[in-house]
Scaffold this motif. Structure first.
Motif, PDB file in Angstrom:
ATOM      1  N   GLN A 104     -20.647  18.634  20.837  1.00 10.57           N
ATOM      2  CA  GLN A 104     -21.868  19.452  20.726  1.00 10.57           C
ATOM      3  C   GLN A 104     -23.121  18.610  20.952  1.00 10.57           C
ATOM      4  O   GLN A 104     -24.044  19.025  21.649  1.00 10.57           O
ATOM      5  CB  GLN A 104     -21.910  20.134  19.344  1.00 10.57           C
ATOM      6  CG  GLN A 104     -20.858  21.231  19.188  1.00 10.57           C
ATOM      7  CD  GLN A 104     -20.734  21.726  17.753  1.00 10.57           C
ATOM      8  OE1 GLN A 104     -20.888  20.962  16.803  1.00 10.57           O
ATOM      9  NE2 GLN A 104     -20.438  23.008  17.597  1.00 10.57           N
ATOM     10  N   ARG A 105     -23.121  17.424  20.367  1.00 13.78           N
ATOM     11  CA  ARG A 105     -24.271  16.527  20.572  1.00 13.78           C
ATOM     12  C   ARG A 105     -24.423  16.182  22.045  1.00 13.78           C
ATOM     13  O   ARG A 105     -25.520  16.202  22.600  1.00 13.78           O
ATOM     14  CB  ARG A 105     -24.067  15.220  19.799  1.00 13.78           C
ATOM     15  CG  ARG A 105     -24.421  15.298  18.349  1.00 13.78           C
ATOM     16  CD  ARG A 105     -24.287  13.912  17.708  1.00 13.78           C
ATOM     17  NE  ARG A 105     -23.691  13.981  16.395  1.00 13.78           N
ATOM     18  CZ  ARG A 105     -24.340  14.350  15.295  1.00 13.78           C
ATOM     19  NH1 ARG A 105     -25.618  14.644  15.345  1.00 13.78           N
ATOM     20  NH2 ARG A 105     -23.721  14.408  14.132  1.00 13.78           N
ATOM     21  N   ALA A 106     -23.296  15.858  22.690  1.00 13.08           N
ATOM     22  CA  ALA A 106     -23.314  15.454  24.099  1.00 13.08           C
ATOM     23  C   ALA A 106     -23.824  16.591  24.981  1.00 13.08           C
ATOM     24  O   ALA A 106     -24.548  16.368  25.954  1.00 13.08           O
ATOM     25  CB  ALA A 106     -21.922  15.012  24.537  1.00 13.08           C
ATOM     26  N   LEU A 107     -23.451  17.811  24.621  1.00 12.12           N
ATOM     27  CA  LEU A 107     -23.863  18.989  25.393  1.00 12.12           C
ATOM     28  C   LEU A 107     -25.382  19.145  25.338  1.00 12.12           C
ATOM     29  O   LEU A 107     -26.045  19.401  26.345  1.00 12.12           O
ATOM     30  CB  LEU A 107     -23.175  20.235  24.821  1.00 12.12           C
ATOM     31  CG  LEU A 107     -22.914  21.365  25.808  1.00 12.12           C
ATOM     32  CD1 LEU A 107     -21.929  20.900  26.876  1.00 12.12           C
ATOM     33  CD2 LEU A 107     -22.364  22.588  25.082  1.00 12.12           C
ATOM     34  N   SER A 138     -22.974  11.474  26.495  1.00 13.64           N
ATOM     35  CA  SER A 138     -22.396  11.064  25.220  1.00 13.64           C
ATOM     36  C   SER A 138     -23.020   9.762  24.747  1.00 13.64           C
ATOM     37  O   SER A 138     -23.675   9.063  25.518  1.00 13.64           O
ATOM     38  CB  SER A 138     -20.879  10.854  25.326  1.00 13.64           C
ATOM     39  OG  SER A 138     -20.360  11.381  26.485  1.00 13.64           O
ATOM     40  N   GLY A 139     -22.786   9.460  23.503  1.00 15.72           N
ATOM     41  CA  GLY A 139     -23.202   8.176  22.965  1.00 15.72           C
ATOM     42  C   GLY A 139     -22.208   7.110  23.371  1.00 15.72           C
ATOM     43  O   GLY A 139     -21.054   7.412  23.694  1.00 15.72           O
ATOM     44  N   CYS A 140     -22.644   5.885  23.412  1.00 19.04           N
ATOM     45  CA  CYS A 140     -21.744   4.775  23.702  1.00 19.04           C
ATOM     46  C   CYS A 140     -22.408   3.472  23.248  1.00 19.04           C
ATOM     47  O   CYS A 140     -23.573   3.472  22.849  1.00 19.04           O
ATOM     48  CB  CYS A 140     -21.400   4.710  25.183  1.00 19.04           C
ATOM     49  SG  CYS A 140     -22.790   4.289  26.250  1.00 19.04           S
ATOM     50  N   VAL A 141     -21.643   2.414  23.282  1.00 23.97           N
ATOM     51  CA  VAL A 141     -22.197   1.097  22.970  1.00 23.97           C
ATOM     52  C   VAL A 141     -22.063   0.203  24.193  1.00 23.97           C
ATOM     53  O   VAL A 141     -20.958  -0.018  24.689  1.00 23.97           O
ATOM     54  CB  VAL A 141     -21.472   0.448  21.765  1.00 23.97           C
ATOM     55  CG1 VAL A 141     -21.994  -0.969  21.532  1.00 23.97           C
ATOM     56  CG2 VAL A 141     -21.630   1.299  20.513  1.00 23.97           C
ATOM     57  N   LEU A 142     -23.198  -0.261  24.702  1.00 26.84           N
ATOM     58  CA  LEU A 142     -23.193  -1.240  25.785  1.00 26.84           C
ATOM     59  C   LEU A 142     -23.418  -2.594  25.141  1.00 26.84           C
ATOM     60  O   LEU A 142     -24.529  -2.893  24.697  1.00 26.84           O
ATOM     61  CB  LEU A 142     -24.316  -0.941  26.790  1.00 26.84           C
ATOM     62  CG  LEU A 142     -24.255   0.405  27.507  1.00 26.84           C
ATOM     63  CD1 LEU A 142     -25.457   0.570  28.423  1.00 26.84           C
ATOM     64  CD2 LEU A 142     -22.966   0.523  28.301  1.00 26.84           C
ATOM     65  N   MET A 175     -25.149   4.628  15.752  1.00 24.90           N
ATOM     66  CA  MET A 175     -26.065   5.108  16.799  1.00 24.90           C
ATOM     67  C   MET A 175     -25.307   5.862  17.879  1.00 24.90           C
ATOM     68  O   MET A 175     -25.744   6.920  18.327  1.00 24.90           O
ATOM     69  CB  MET A 175     -26.816   3.933  17.397  1.00 24.90           C
ATOM     70  CG  MET A 175     -27.844   3.367  16.468  1.00 24.90           C
ATOM     71  SD  MET A 175     -29.043   2.406  17.386  1.00 24.90           S
ATOM     72  CE  MET A 175     -30.452   2.602  16.327  1.00 24.90           C
ATOM     73  N   ALA A 176     -24.166   5.310  18.280  1.00 22.65           N
ATOM     74  CA  ALA A 176     -23.344   5.979  19.291  1.00 22.65           C
ATOM     75  C   ALA A 176     -22.870   7.330  18.767  1.00 22.65           C
ATOM     76  O   ALA A 176     -22.873   8.326  19.483  1.00 22.65           O
ATOM     77  CB  ALA A 176     -22.164   5.091  19.682  1.00 22.65           C
ATOM     78  N   ASP A 177     -22.505   7.358  17.487  1.00 25.68           N
ATOM     79  CA  ASP A 177     -22.050   8.602  16.854  1.00 25.68           C
ATOM     80  C   ASP A 177     -23.177   9.634  16.848  1.00 25.68           C
ATOM     81  O   ASP A 177     -22.945  10.837  16.944  1.00 25.68           O
ATOM     82  CB  ASP A 177     -21.561   8.309  15.431  1.00 25.68           C
ATOM     83  CG  ASP A 177     -20.871   9.505  14.799  1.00 25.68           C
ATOM     84  OD1 ASP A 177     -20.065  10.153  15.493  1.00 25.68           O
ATOM     85  OD2 ASP A 177     -21.163   9.808  13.632  1.00 25.68           O
ATOM     86  N   ALA A 178     -24.414   9.139  16.742  1.00 27.15           N
ATOM     87  CA  ALA A 178     -25.579  10.042  16.766  1.00 27.15           C
ATOM     88  C   ALA A 178     -25.895  10.496  18.195  1.00 27.15           C
ATOM     89  O   ALA A 178     -26.832  11.263  18.409  1.00 27.15           O
ATOM     90  CB  ALA A 178     -26.785   9.341  16.152  1.00 27.15           C
ATOM     91  N   ASP A 189     -15.180   9.045  19.732  1.00 28.76           N
ATOM     92  CA  ASP A 189     -15.460   9.673  21.024  1.00 28.76           C
ATOM     93  C   ASP A 189     -16.354   8.773  21.877  1.00 28.76           C
ATOM     94  O   ASP A 189     -16.723   9.141  22.986  1.00 28.76           O
ATOM     95  CB  ASP A 189     -16.149  11.020  20.823  1.00 28.76           C
ATOM     96  CG  ASP A 189     -15.224  12.009  20.140  1.00 28.76           C
ATOM     97  OD1 ASP A 189     -14.240  12.416  20.772  1.00 28.76           O
ATOM     98  OD2 ASP A 189     -15.477  12.349  18.968  1.00 28.76           O
ATOM     99  N   ASN A 190     -16.732   7.629  21.328  1.00 26.83           N
ATOM    100  CA  ASN A 190     -17.731   6.806  21.987  1.00 26.83           C
ATOM    101  C   ASN A 190     -17.144   5.529  22.576  1.00 26.83           C
ATOM    102  O   ASN A 190     -16.427   4.799  21.909  1.00 26.83           O
ATOM    103  CB  ASN A 190     -18.849   6.465  20.987  1.00 26.83           C
ATOM    104  CG  ASN A 190     -19.384   7.717  20.323  1.00 26.83           C
ATOM    105  OD1 ASN A 190     -19.270   7.870  19.118  1.00 26.83           O
ATOM    106  ND2 ASN A 190     -19.914   8.621  21.115  1.00 26.83           N
TER     107      ASN A 190
END
Ligand code: PPS
Length: 203
Positions: free
Chosen positions: A19-22, A27-31, A96-99, A126-127
């Motif tokens: 839902q957040r990604a939509l 999506s969130g991720c960590v670089l 942060m990624a989760d957010a 999911d990240n």
């Protein structure tokens, strides 16, 4: 620590990652940028954040020098302290990624085991965790010496300085490698954007 966790439970939120990604359009991720002091981590991280922001993505940089003023102000540069530094940053990056944020971290993170721990933290979420090796030969970093730290390390004024008197363990299977002695900052940033396959929302 077992004692401590005995009466602690996990409270599940009502908003899913999907839902957040939509809503966010990504999506969130960590670089996770890793590399020697002076290799270009901060320059790339900040330019990347700017570029992502410009195309409507939610990105945020966690930078070694800055984090050590607050979250890690009690930590030095012993292997144990670096480990704790990276563990804390890993937990924050995970949140942060989760957010839903594209969290860009710029820490030397010289130990493979510490980086792998963060990778593990993100596993099963999911990240995505993307290890980015910001690679420049130590000779080049020492020539650049933007903060004069290599000179101090050579003069024994800084102990345990990465690349001089403390180890740097290069990644063995980074998702991405940026050879910053051959690439401009803009070229490195373009490579990361390419990897992320992000699209401009406005187009
Ligand atoms: S670590 O190893 O990941 O916990 O280090 P990090 O939090 O990224 O902090 C690195 C910055 O701290 C400065 N500094 C040192 N670096 C390495 N070794 C020693 N002994 C040291 N002392 C101070 C230095 O400015 C690093 O910044 P960058 O941006 O990497 O050049």
């Amino acid at each position: 620590s077992l004692q401590k966790s005995n009466n602690i439970f996990w409270s599940k939120g009502k908003v899913t990652a999907k839902q957040r990604a939509l809503v966010n359009g990504h999506s969130g991720c960590v670089l996770w940028l890793t590399g020697l002091s002076g290799a270009g981590k901060s320059s790339i991280a900040n330019e990347l954040e700017r570029e992502l922001f410009n195309i409507g993505k939610h990105a945020y940089v966690l930078d070694g020098d800055n984090i050590r003023h607050g979250l890690g102000s009690d930590l030095g540069f012993s292997p144990e302290d670096r480990k704790e530094n990276i563990r804390r940053v890993g937990e924050v990056a995970k949140l942060m990624a989760d957010a839903g944020i594209i969290c860009i971290t710029a820490f030397i993170s010289p130990y493979r085991a510490d980086r792998d721990l963060v990778r593990k933290m993100l596993e099963g979420s999911d990240n995505q965790f993307v290890e980015v090796y910001v690679n420049a030969p130590v000779e080049i970093c020492e020539q650049r010496d933007p903060k004069g730290l290599y000179a101090k390390a050579r003069a024994n004024e800084i102990k345990e300085f990465t690349g001089i008197s403390a180890p740097y363990e290069a990644p063995l299977r980074a998702e991405l490698e940026l050879q910053t002695s051959k690439l401009t900052v803009a070229e490195s940033v373009a490579k990361v954007l390419d990897f992320l396959n992000v699209q401009d929302e406005g187009t």
